[in-house]
Every structure is written in C-alpha cells, then in structure tokens.
Design a protein around this motif. Structure first.
Motif, PDB file in Angstrom:
ATOM      1  N   ARG A 131       2.690  26.132  76.326  1.00 13.91           N
ATOM      2  CA  ARG A 131       2.403  24.977  77.172  1.00 13.91           C
ATOM      3  C   ARG A 131       3.536  24.680  78.159  1.00 13.91           C
ATOM      4  NH1 ARG A 131      -1.934  21.931  75.958  1.00 13.91           N
ATOM      5  NH2 ARG A 131      -3.045  22.426  74.026  1.00 13.91           N
ATOM      6  N   SER A 132       4.769  24.880  77.734  1.00 17.44           N
ATOM      7  CA  SER A 132       5.905  24.600  78.615  1.00 17.44           C
ATOM      8  C   SER A 132       5.899  25.526  79.821  1.00 17.44           C
ATOM      9  CB  SER A 132       7.224  24.743  77.844  1.00 17.44           C
ATOM     10  OG  SER A 132       7.296  23.798  76.795  1.00 17.44           O
ATOM     11  N   ALA A 133       5.668  26.817  79.576  1.00 17.64           N
ATOM     12  CA  ALA A 133       5.630  27.789  80.676  1.00 17.64           C
ATOM     13  C   ALA A 133       4.463  27.496  81.609  1.00 17.64           C
ATOM     14  CB  ALA A 133       5.523  29.208  80.109  1.00 17.64           C
ATOM     15  N   LYS A 139       3.257  23.021  87.993  1.00 20.63           N
ATOM     16  CA  LYS A 139       3.998  22.102  88.863  1.00 20.63           C
ATOM     17  C   LYS A 139       4.361  22.758  90.186  1.00 20.63           C
ATOM     18  CE  LYS A 139       6.158  19.041  85.427  1.00 20.63           C
ATOM     19  NZ  LYS A 139       7.440  18.618  84.804  1.00 20.63           N
ATOM     20  N   THR A 140       4.610  24.052  90.127  1.00 24.13           N
ATOM     21  CA  THR A 140       5.025  24.771  91.338  1.00 24.13           C
ATOM     22  C   THR A 140       3.834  25.253  92.163  1.00 24.13           C
ATOM     23  OG1 THR A 140       7.033  25.533  90.232  1.00 24.13           O
ATOM     24  CG2 THR A 140       6.367  26.724  92.208  1.00 24.13           C
ATOM     25  N   TYR A 141       2.828  25.828  91.494  1.00 27.85           N
ATOM     26  CA  TYR A 141       1.760  26.495  92.222  1.00 27.85           C
ATOM     27  C   TYR A 141       0.410  25.767  92.200  1.00 27.85           C
ATOM     28  CZ  TYR A 141       5.099  30.337  92.019  1.00 27.85           C
ATOM     29  OH  TYR A 141       6.221  31.107  92.127  1.00 27.85           O
TER      30      TYR A 141
END
Length: 200
Positions: A131-133, A139-141
């Motif tokens: 989940r963290s990855a 958030k970025t893409y």
C-alpha cells in the motif's frame, strides 16, 4: 464496631440447606427491606447461583458425554463412506479440468442423471501487495486516486488537556466559553450490582 466494619451487616453463619429446595426459603418480595432482610436475600441469591452453577455443570458434562457418544457412532457408520466420497469427488474435479482444457475452455460443465460436474474461473485481476508503494506512485502519477480523510480524534478530545469541558448540560470550549457543536452531555447513571461469594 470500628470504622472498617461499620458497613458490614452481621449475619450468623447460615445452616446447611438443600439447595434444590432453597427457593422456597426466599423472603416474600413484599417484605419491608432492612439490613437483616437484605442479608437473607444475599444468602438466598448465593444459594440460587450455586444451584444454577451445579445444574449447568451437570448438564454440560452430560451433553459432552452424549455428544462424544453420538460422534463416535457417526464416525463408525460413515467414516469409510466419507473417505470414498472425497476420493470420488477429487477424481471427478480433476477430470472436469482436463475436459475443459481439452475443449479450449468451451466445455465448462458436464451433466449427468444424478448431478453435474462444474468448473468455474476466478481471479485474474490485481490485488494490493504494498500500500505504501502504491500510495507514493498515485500521489505522483494519479493524484485523482488519492483520498484524504478528515476526522476528529475523539480520544484526544476526551483528554483533560483538550480544552473541552462540561458546563451543566452543554460541552464548551474552556478557553472561550463557546458551546461546541456536535457534542452533547451524557446523563450520569448510578447502578447497583450484587456480588456473591464464589464469583457466581
């Protein structure tokens, strides 16, 4: 009488009683309450709780013995049949998968006079393994996939240091005196309980 025993109601050691007959000895419900009557009622409750516990233990032992006997009989009558049935089912399921593969997935079930052999497909999608990855990537893409959840920490609000206080029938901000919306004062309740010796 010392201060340590001021609230202890003296009551003589009760005589031995037949717990099965004890309910008949319970004082009349209309009897005017007093320390002596209360002591009698506590004694009656103690005896009744012990009687209930004895009966429950007897019933539980009888039930366990009967359950073990019935299970042993059932295993004796059906044990071999269960093993044979499981083996037959496993062989049919293996055969059904072979039939499906041989037909290129077109033959998914086979019907017989006494039942059907069915294959079903499941899975094939995706599942979350980190989940963290995933969150960092989104958030970025794909920021549109990220959800932000806002909530008030009730545990923190209940702490004395939170600045919230009960004022009569409202919850207020102690610093400003303003009423805090969304909160109400819960009524105080005083309840009584009876604890008899033996933990029953």
């Amino acid at each position: 009488m010392t201060a340590d025993t001021a609230d202890v109601v003296p009551f003589p050691t009760p005589p031995a009683v037949d717990l099965d007959d004890y309910p008949a000895r319970v004082p009349d419900p209309d009897t005017v309450m007093s320390d002596e009557v209360a002591a009698q009622l506590v004694h009656a409750l103690w005896a009744l709780r012990r009687r209930i516990a004895r009966k429950e233990a007897t019933a539980a032992a009888a039930l366990a013995a009967e359950t073990a006997r019935v299970n042993a009989w059932l295993e004796d009558q059906t044990g071999r049949s269960r093993v044979e049935a499981d083996a037959i089912q496993a062989r049919l399921e293996e055969w059904a998968l072979d039939v499906r593969d041989a037909s290129g997935g077109r033959r998914k079930s086979v019907s017989f006079p006494h039942g059907r052999v069915v294959t079903r497909e499941s899975g094939g999608g995706w599942e979350v393994t980190d989940r963290s990855a995933l969150l960092a990537w989104a958030k970025t893409y794909r920021p549109g996939l990220v959800e932000t959840v806002e909530s008030v920490s009730i545990a923190a609000a209940r702490r004395v240091t939170s600045g919230l206080a009960v004022a009569v029938d409202e919850v207020v901000d102690a610093a400003t005196g303003e009423v805090v919306p969304g909160l109400s004062v819960a009524p105080k309740l005083v309840k009584a309980s009876v604890v008899v010796d033996g933990g029953q």
